[in-house]
Design a protein around this motif. Structure first.
Motif, PDB file in Angstrom:
ATOM      1  N   PHE A   1      29.579  46.351  54.283  1.00  0.00           N
ATOM      2  CA  PHE A   1      28.248  46.666  53.783  1.00  0.00           C
ATOM      3  C   PHE A   1      28.217  48.106  53.301  1.00  0.00           C
ATOM      4  O   PHE A   1      28.864  48.986  53.881  1.00  0.00           O
ATOM      5  CB  PHE A   1      27.188  46.474  54.881  1.00  0.00           C
ATOM      6  CG  PHE A   1      26.816  45.042  55.083  1.00  0.00           C
ATOM      7  CD1 PHE A   1      25.658  44.524  54.531  1.00  0.00           C
ATOM      8  CD2 PHE A   1      27.634  44.194  55.816  1.00  0.00           C
ATOM      9  CE1 PHE A   1      25.313  43.200  54.709  1.00  0.00           C
ATOM     10  CE2 PHE A   1      27.299  42.868  56.002  1.00  0.00           C
ATOM     11  CZ  PHE A   1      26.136  42.369  55.445  1.00  0.00           C
ATOM     12  N   TYR A   2      27.464  48.308  52.244  1.00  0.00           N
ATOM     13  CA  TYR A   2      27.204  49.636  51.695  1.00  0.00           C
ATOM     14  C   TYR A   2      25.797  50.011  52.114  1.00  0.00           C
ATOM     15  O   TYR A   2      24.852  49.263  51.882  1.00  0.00           O
ATOM     16  CB  TYR A   2      27.318  49.594  50.165  1.00  0.00           C
ATOM     17  CG  TYR A   2      26.878  50.853  49.473  1.00  0.00           C
ATOM     18  CD1 TYR A   2      27.788  51.881  49.260  1.00  0.00           C
ATOM     19  CD2 TYR A   2      25.573  51.016  49.021  1.00  0.00           C
ATOM     20  CE1 TYR A   2      27.385  53.046  48.614  1.00  0.00           C
ATOM     21  CE2 TYR A   2      25.168  52.172  48.385  1.00  0.00           C
ATOM     22  CZ  TYR A   2      26.087  53.184  48.178  1.00  0.00           C
ATOM     23  OH  TYR A   2      25.687  54.332  47.540  1.00  0.00           O
TER      24      TYR A   2
ATOM     25  N   TYR B   1      27.285  55.199  53.911  1.00  0.00           N
ATOM     26  CA  TYR B   1      28.104  54.601  54.964  1.00  0.00           C
ATOM     27  C   TYR B   1      28.649  53.278  54.438  1.00  0.00           C
ATOM     28  O   TYR B   1      27.932  52.534  53.766  1.00  0.00           O
ATOM     29  CB  TYR B   1      27.277  54.305  56.219  1.00  0.00           C
ATOM     30  CG  TYR B   1      26.611  55.515  56.815  1.00  0.00           C
ATOM     31  CD1 TYR B   1      27.214  56.209  57.858  1.00  0.00           C
ATOM     32  CD2 TYR B   1      25.363  55.961  56.355  1.00  0.00           C
ATOM     33  CE1 TYR B   1      26.591  57.317  58.427  1.00  0.00           C
ATOM     34  CE2 TYR B   1      24.750  57.071  56.915  1.00  0.00           C
ATOM     35  CZ  TYR B   1      25.368  57.738  57.944  1.00  0.00           C
ATOM     36  OH  TYR B   1      24.755  58.826  58.502  1.00  0.00           O
ATOM     37  N   ILE B   2      29.897  52.995  54.774  1.00  0.00           N
ATOM     38  CA  ILE B   2      30.483  51.692  54.463  1.00  0.00           C
ATOM     39  C   ILE B   2      31.084  51.178  55.763  1.00  0.00           C
ATOM     40  O   ILE B   2      31.854  51.886  56.420  1.00  0.00           O
ATOM     41  CB  ILE B   2      31.540  51.785  53.359  1.00  0.00           C
ATOM     42  CG1 ILE B   2      30.878  52.248  52.069  1.00  0.00           C
ATOM     43  CG2 ILE B   2      32.242  50.444  53.168  1.00  0.00           C
ATOM     44  CD1 ILE B   2      31.797  52.473  50.904  1.00  0.00           C
ATOM     45  N   GLY B   3      30.699  49.969  56.132  1.00  0.00           N
ATOM     46  CA  GLY B   3      31.211  49.424  57.383  1.00  0.00           C
ATOM     47  C   GLY B   3      30.735  48.010  57.604  1.00  0.00           C
ATOM     48  O   GLY B   3      30.124  47.389  56.733  1.00  0.00           O
ATOM     49  N   LEU B   4      31.028  47.511  58.770  1.00  0.00           N
ATOM     50  CA  LEU B   4      30.617  46.180  59.187  1.00  0.00           C
ATOM     51  C   LEU B   4      29.343  46.305  60.003  1.00  0.00           C
ATOM     52  O   LEU B   4      29.180  47.270  60.752  1.00  0.00           O
ATOM     53  CB  LEU B   4      31.699  45.524  60.052  1.00  0.00           C
ATOM     54  CG  LEU B   4      33.116  45.509  59.497  1.00  0.00           C
ATOM     55  CD1 LEU B   4      34.064  44.900  60.532  1.00  0.00           C
ATOM     56  CD2 LEU B   4      33.177  44.742  58.196  1.00  0.00           C
ATOM     57  N   ILE B   5      28.457  45.352  59.887  1.00  0.00           N
ATOM     58  CA  ILE B   5      27.256  45.391  60.707  1.00  0.00           C
ATOM     59  C   ILE B   5      27.637  45.010  62.134  1.00  0.00           C
ATOM     60  O   ILE B   5      28.089  43.900  62.401  1.00  0.00           O
ATOM     61  CB  ILE B   5      26.152  44.483  60.153  1.00  0.00           C
ATOM     62  CG1 ILE B   5      25.655  45.058  58.824  1.00  0.00           C
ATOM     63  CG2 ILE B   5      25.013  44.346  61.159  1.00  0.00           C
ATOM     64  CD1 ILE B   5      24.476  44.361  58.220  1.00  0.00           C
ATOM     65  N   ALA B   6      27.486  45.972  63.023  1.00  0.00           N
ATOM     66  CA  ALA B   6      27.793  45.750  64.439  1.00  0.00           C
ATOM     67  C   ALA B   6      26.588  45.151  65.141  1.00  0.00           C
ATOM     68  O   ALA B   6      26.730  44.295  66.015  1.00  0.00           O
ATOM     69  CB  ALA B   6      28.211  47.053  65.102  1.00  0.00           C
TER      70      ALA B   6
ATOM     71  N   VAL C   1      19.888  49.648  62.007  1.00  0.00           N
ATOM     72  CA  VAL C   1      21.126  48.938  61.690  1.00  0.00           C
ATOM     73  C   VAL C   1      22.270  49.798  62.213  1.00  0.00           C
ATOM     74  O   VAL C   1      22.291  51.012  61.996  1.00  0.00           O
ATOM     75  CB  VAL C   1      21.285  48.733  60.164  1.00  0.00           C
ATOM     76  CG1 VAL C   1      22.641  48.138  59.828  1.00  0.00           C
ATOM     77  CG2 VAL C   1      20.171  47.859  59.619  1.00  0.00           C
ATOM     78  N   THR C   2      23.213  49.174  62.892  1.00  0.00           N
ATOM     79  CA  THR C   2      24.403  49.886  63.366  1.00  0.00           C
ATOM     80  C   THR C   2      25.614  49.368  62.601  1.00  0.00           C
ATOM     81  O   THR C   2      25.882  48.165  62.604  1.00  0.00           O
ATOM     82  CB  THR C   2      24.609  49.692  64.884  1.00  0.00           C
ATOM     83  OG1 THR C   2      23.466  50.202  65.575  1.00  0.00           O
ATOM     84  CG2 THR C   2      25.856  50.416  65.368  1.00  0.00           C
ATOM     85  N   LEU C   3      26.303  50.301  61.924  1.00  0.00           N
ATOM     86  CA  LEU C   3      27.514  49.968  61.187  1.00  0.00           C
ATOM     87  C   LEU C   3      28.729  50.425  61.967  1.00  0.00           C
ATOM     88  O   LEU C   3      28.747  51.529  62.520  1.00  0.00           O
ATOM     89  CB  LEU C   3      27.529  50.647  59.816  1.00  0.00           C
ATOM     90  CG  LEU C   3      26.578  50.147  58.763  1.00  0.00           C
ATOM     91  CD1 LEU C   3      26.796  50.903  57.456  1.00  0.00           C
ATOM     92  CD2 LEU C   3      26.735  48.656  58.526  1.00  0.00           C
TER      93      LEU C   3
ATOM     94  N   LEU D   1      20.841  48.831  51.365  1.00  0.00           N
ATOM     95  CA  LEU D   1      21.734  48.145  52.298  1.00  0.00           C
ATOM     96  C   LEU D   1      22.128  46.852  51.623  1.00  0.00           C
ATOM     97  O   LEU D   1      21.297  45.969  51.419  1.00  0.00           O
ATOM     98  CB  LEU D   1      21.062  47.859  53.644  1.00  0.00           C
ATOM     99  CG  LEU D   1      21.899  47.044  54.638  1.00  0.00           C
ATOM    100  CD1 LEU D   1      23.183  47.780  55.012  1.00  0.00           C
ATOM    101  CD2 LEU D   1      21.083  46.709  55.881  1.00  0.00           C
ATOM    102  N   GLU D   2      23.412  46.760  51.259  1.00  0.00           N
ATOM    103  CA  GLU D   2      23.852  45.549  50.574  1.00  0.00           C
ATOM    104  C   GLU D   2      25.280  45.211  50.950  1.00  0.00           C
ATOM    105  O   GLU D   2      26.101  46.091  51.185  1.00  0.00           O
ATOM    106  CB  GLU D   2      23.712  45.702  49.058  1.00  0.00           C
ATOM    107  CG  GLU D   2      24.470  46.866  48.470  1.00  0.00           C
ATOM    108  CD  GLU D   2      24.131  47.136  47.010  1.00  0.00           C
ATOM    109  OE1 GLU D   2      23.065  46.681  46.550  1.00  0.00           O
ATOM    110  OE2 GLU D   2      24.929  47.793  46.345  1.00  0.00           O
TER     111      GLU D   2
END
Length: 134
Positions: free
Chosen positions: A61-62, A71-76, A83-85, A103-104
């Motif tokens: 996710f961006y 931030y670029i990461g996975l939704i934790a 939202v926690t990435l 958030l996409e």
């Protein structure tokens, strides 16, 4: 012939920021501890084309904040208010929803394309040998 000792070093330098193998690495992308049961061709395909088979829950996710932080990461995790990435090295960033401008999902793996381009053929073979337990 693969050199698994060198392959472990390649894993530590290139892969462990997002993947775990046994007792080394971080739990961001899929755990690779059991990957030795896959064929060499399958493992190589995952390295060369990480988007060929997306495992649910590992889409990146961006996220851009109102102040311009990216931030670029996975939704934790997600709540009504934040939202926690999860990012490389296991870093988690929690952002309040009121601070999120964008958030996409880009429906892609966080693993970069052409990762193998930064390795010699021998380093790639050594990494495959390490992952296969050779």
């Amino acid at each position: 012939t693969p050199n698994a000792t060198n392959g472990r070093e390649v894993f530590q330098n290139v892969c462990m920021g997002c993947h775990r193998y046994g007792d080394i690495g971080h739990d961001v992308g899929p755990d690779l501890t059991g990957i030795r049961s896959q064929s060499l061709e399958s493992i190589l395909l995952h390295i060369i084309n990480p988007n060929s088979l997306m495992v649910s829950g590992y889409e990146s996710f961006y996220l851009e904040t109102n102040s311009g932080d990216v931030y670029i990461g996975l939704i934790a995790s997600e709540t009504d208010t934040s939202v926690t990435l999860k990012q490389g090295l296991g870093i988690e960033s929690t952002i309040l929803r009121e601070d999120i401008a964008i958030l996409e999902s880009n429906s892609l793996s966080m693993m970069p394309e052409e990762l193998e381009a930064g390795m010699t053929r021998q380093e790639l073979r050594d990494l495959l040998g390490f992952l296969k337990g050779e």
